[in-house]
Design a protein around this motif. Structure first.
Motif, PDB file in Angstrom:
ATOM      1  N   GLU A  90       0.849  -1.190   0.000  1.00 26.07           N
ATOM      2  CA  GLU A  90       0.000   0.000   0.000  1.00 26.07           C
ATOM      3  C   GLU A  90       0.884   1.238   0.000  1.00 26.07           C
ATOM      4  N   THR A  91       0.592   2.175  -0.871  1.00 26.12           N
ATOM      5  CA  THR A  91       1.377   3.403  -0.945  1.00 26.12           C
ATOM      6  C   THR A  91       1.370   4.114   0.407  1.00 26.12           C
ATOM      7  N   ASP A  92       2.567   4.459   0.877  1.00 26.30           N
ATOM      8  CA  ASP A  92       2.709   5.138   2.166  1.00 26.30           C
ATOM      9  C   ASP A  92       3.860   6.127   2.026  1.00 26.30           C
ATOM     10  N   ARG A  93       3.528   7.368   1.707  1.00 27.46           N
ATOM     11  CA  ARG A  93       4.568   8.337   1.390  1.00 27.46           C
ATOM     12  C   ARG A  93       5.376   8.748   2.622  1.00 27.46           C
ATOM     13  N   ALA A  94       4.758   8.789   3.764  1.00 23.56           N
ATOM     14  CA  ALA A  94       5.490   9.124   4.986  1.00 23.56           C
ATOM     15  C   ALA A  94       6.512   8.037   5.309  1.00 23.56           C
ATOM     16  N   LEU A  95       6.091   6.784   5.190  1.00 22.70           N
ATOM     17  CA  LEU A  95       6.998   5.667   5.446  1.00 22.70           C
ATOM     18  C   LEU A  95       8.102   5.627   4.388  1.00 22.70           C
ATOM     19  N   ALA A  96       7.738   5.939   3.157  1.00 19.79           N
ATOM     20  CA  ALA A  96       8.732   5.978   2.080  1.00 19.79           C
ATOM     21  C   ALA A  96       9.799   7.019   2.379  1.00 19.79           C
ATOM     22  N   TYR A  97       9.384   8.184   2.850  1.00 15.25           N
ATOM     23  CA  TYR A  97      10.362   9.218   3.184  1.00 15.25           C
ATOM     24  C   TYR A  97      11.298   8.744   4.292  1.00 15.25           C
ATOM     25  N   ALA A  98      10.744   8.104   5.305  1.00 14.10           N
ATOM     26  CA  ALA A  98      11.569   7.634   6.418  1.00 14.10           C
ATOM     27  C   ALA A  98      12.644   6.676   5.930  1.00 14.10           C
ATOM     28  N   TRP A  99      12.277   5.779   5.011  1.00 14.56           N
ATOM     29  CA  TRP A  99      13.254   4.833   4.466  1.00 14.56           C
ATOM     30  C   TRP A  99      14.282   5.546   3.590  1.00 14.56           C
ATOM     31  N   MET A 100      13.840   6.526   2.806  1.00  8.80           N
ATOM     32  CA  MET A 100      14.791   7.240   1.958  1.00  8.80           C
ATOM     33  C   MET A 100      15.720   8.111   2.788  1.00  8.80           C
ATOM     34  N   TRP A 119      10.307  14.849   0.447  1.00  6.62           N
ATOM     35  CA  TRP A 119       9.861  15.775   1.495  1.00  6.62           C
ATOM     36  C   TRP A 119       9.035  16.910   0.913  1.00  6.62           C
ATOM     37  N   SER A 120       9.447  17.384  -0.247  1.00  8.58           N
ATOM     38  CA  SER A 120       8.753  18.506  -0.881  1.00  8.58           C
ATOM     39  C   SER A 120       7.341  18.140  -1.309  1.00  8.58           C
ATOM     40  N   LYS A 121       7.063  16.866  -1.466  1.00  7.25           N
ATOM     41  CA  LYS A 121       5.756  16.417  -1.935  1.00  7.25           C
ATOM     42  C   LYS A 121       4.843  15.951  -0.794  1.00  7.25           C
ATOM     43  N   LEU A 122       5.372  15.876   0.424  1.00  2.00           N
ATOM     44  CA  LEU A 122       4.563  15.447   1.561  1.00  2.00           C
ATOM     45  C   LEU A 122       3.686  16.590   2.062  1.00  2.00           C
ATOM     46  N   THR A 123       2.499  16.240   2.542  1.00  2.00           N
ATOM     47  CA  THR A 123       1.650  17.223   3.208  1.00  2.00           C
ATOM     48  C   THR A 123       2.215  17.458   4.612  1.00  2.00           C
ATOM     49  N   PRO A 124       1.825  18.535   5.280  1.00  2.00           N
ATOM     50  CA  PRO A 124       2.295  18.776   6.649  1.00  2.00           C
ATOM     51  C   PRO A 124       2.024  17.592   7.584  1.00  2.00           C
ATOM     52  N   ASP A 125       0.864  16.981   7.460  1.00  2.00           N
ATOM     53  CA  ASP A 125       0.548  15.830   8.309  1.00  2.00           C
ATOM     54  C   ASP A 125       1.470  14.645   7.989  1.00  2.00           C
ATOM     55  N   GLN A 127       4.463  14.859   6.806  1.00  2.00           N
ATOM     56  CA  GLN A 127       5.799  15.185   7.301  1.00  2.00           C
ATOM     57  C   GLN A 127       5.931  14.856   8.786  1.00  2.00           C
ATOM     58  N   LYS A 128       4.908  15.182   9.546  1.00  2.00           N
ATOM     59  CA  LYS A 128       4.922  14.859  10.987  1.00  2.00           C
ATOM     60  C   LYS A 128       4.993  13.351  11.193  1.00  2.00           C
ATOM     61  N   ARG A 129       4.186  12.626  10.440  1.00  2.00           N
ATOM     62  CA  ARG A 129       4.179  11.169  10.594  1.00  2.00           C
ATOM     63  C   ARG A 129       5.508  10.572  10.145  1.00  2.00           C
ATOM     64  N   ALA A 130       6.111  11.128   9.103  1.00  2.00           N
ATOM     65  CA  ALA A 130       7.387  10.622   8.604  1.00  2.00           C
ATOM     66  C   ALA A 130       8.459  10.695   9.685  1.00  2.00           C
ATOM     67  N   ILE A 131       8.457  11.761  10.441  1.00  4.21           N
ATOM     68  CA  ILE A 131       9.437  11.913  11.523  1.00  4.21           C
ATOM     69  C   ILE A 131       9.208  10.871  12.612  1.00  4.21           C
ATOM     70  N   ASN A 132       7.945  10.624  12.924  1.00  4.94           N
ATOM     71  CA  ASN A 132       7.631   9.649  13.974  1.00  4.94           C
ATOM     72  C   ASN A 132       8.005   8.227  13.570  1.00  4.94           C
ATOM     73  N   VAL A 133       7.611   7.821  12.362  1.00  8.32           N
ATOM     74  CA  VAL A 133       7.926   6.450  11.941  1.00  8.32           C
ATOM     75  C   VAL A 133       9.422   6.307  11.672  1.00  8.32           C
ATOM     76  N   GLY A 134      10.061   7.403  11.307  1.00 11.36           N
ATOM     77  CA  GLY A 134      11.497   7.355  11.058  1.00 11.36           C
ATOM     78  C   GLY A 134      12.287   6.993  12.303  1.00 11.36           C
ATOM     79  N   THR A 135      11.819   7.444  13.440  1.00 10.28           N
ATOM     80  CA  THR A 135      12.496   7.111  14.697  1.00 10.28           C
ATOM     81  C   THR A 135      12.512   5.608  14.921  1.00 10.28           C
TER      82      THR A 135
END
Length: 238
Positions: A90-100, A119-125, A127-135
């Protein structure tokens, strides 16, 4: 797909060019069971790329994550693209950013550029989720934990070569069986070069190779206006 194409190059020529090209070590070495037994990063990346190319995305994701656990940045980059594009998941752009972001941890130029694009294509929400899952992803796959795993495997390789604490035997000839089933004769001094087995040198070798997989450079000349280019082309025909 940029990441996939680079992975194919590195997966099939894992013992190819680096800043100091090693002509004496054939590609069969990196595809041999003897080598891959102690290089799970390359083993599982190779399997993952193969599964990806064959459209077996579930297998590819699992295999690439196994490679990622040993700090393999190319595998982490392809995982990111799978989540970004929805390849078998399933497409998950926040998770994709965390991996990249993880793939760009060592400042590979290609992955850093992709990370900023994501990052430039993520919505503000997002982006917040990307930081959380990235941890969470860094806690399991970041270099702080992944490289010690790789170091442990390579150190075990040193112990297993002779069955003692003597270390590598570099003056022996050995037969290795490549993925295509053919056998190749490799000198021990080539097979056991430090850059393939010393943890710090091994990581450096991989980084250098991925940054410049083809070796050499391309001179594209000076930039010119489109009108100037057309004029020059026309003059060249006359």
């Amino acid at each position: 797909m940029m990441v996939a194409s680079l992975l194919t190059v590195m997966g099939t020529a894992a013992a190819g060019s680096s800043k100091d090209k090693i002509e004496s070590v054939p590609h069969q070495m990196a595809g041999s069971e003897a080598f891959l037994r102690y290089h799970p990063d390359l083993r599982w990346r190779r399997e993952g790329v193969k599964s990806f190319d064959e459209g077996r995305f579930d297998d590819a994701l699992a295999q690439l994550k196994r490679a990622a656990k040993y700090g393999d940045k190319p595998s982490q980059g392809l995982i990111a693209e799978m989540y970004w594009k929805g390849n078998g998941v399933e497409t998950d752009r926040a998770l994709a950013y965390a991996w990249m972001d993880l793939a760009a941890q060592r400042n590979y130029k290609s992955f850093t550029a992709m990370r900023e694009l994501y990052w430039s294509k993520l919505t503000p929400d997002e982006q917040k989720r990307a930081i959380n899952v990235g941890t969470e992803i860094y806690a399991e796959y970041g270099d702080d934990v992944a490289l010690p795993r790789m170091t442990s495997v390579l150190r075990k390789a040193k112990r297993d070569v002779t069955g003692s604490r003597v270390g590598f035997v570099g003056n022996l000839d050995m037969q290795v069986r490549a993925e295509n089933g053919e056998f190749a004769k490799i000198k021990g001094e080539d097979f056991y070069k430090d850059q393939f087995w010393e943890p710090e040198l091994y990581v450096q070798w991989k980084d250098e190779f991925f940054e410049n997989p083809f070796g050499g450079t391309v001179d594209v000349g000076e930039l010119r206006r489109e009108e100037e280019s057309k004029t020059a082309a026309a003059e060249g025909k006359n």
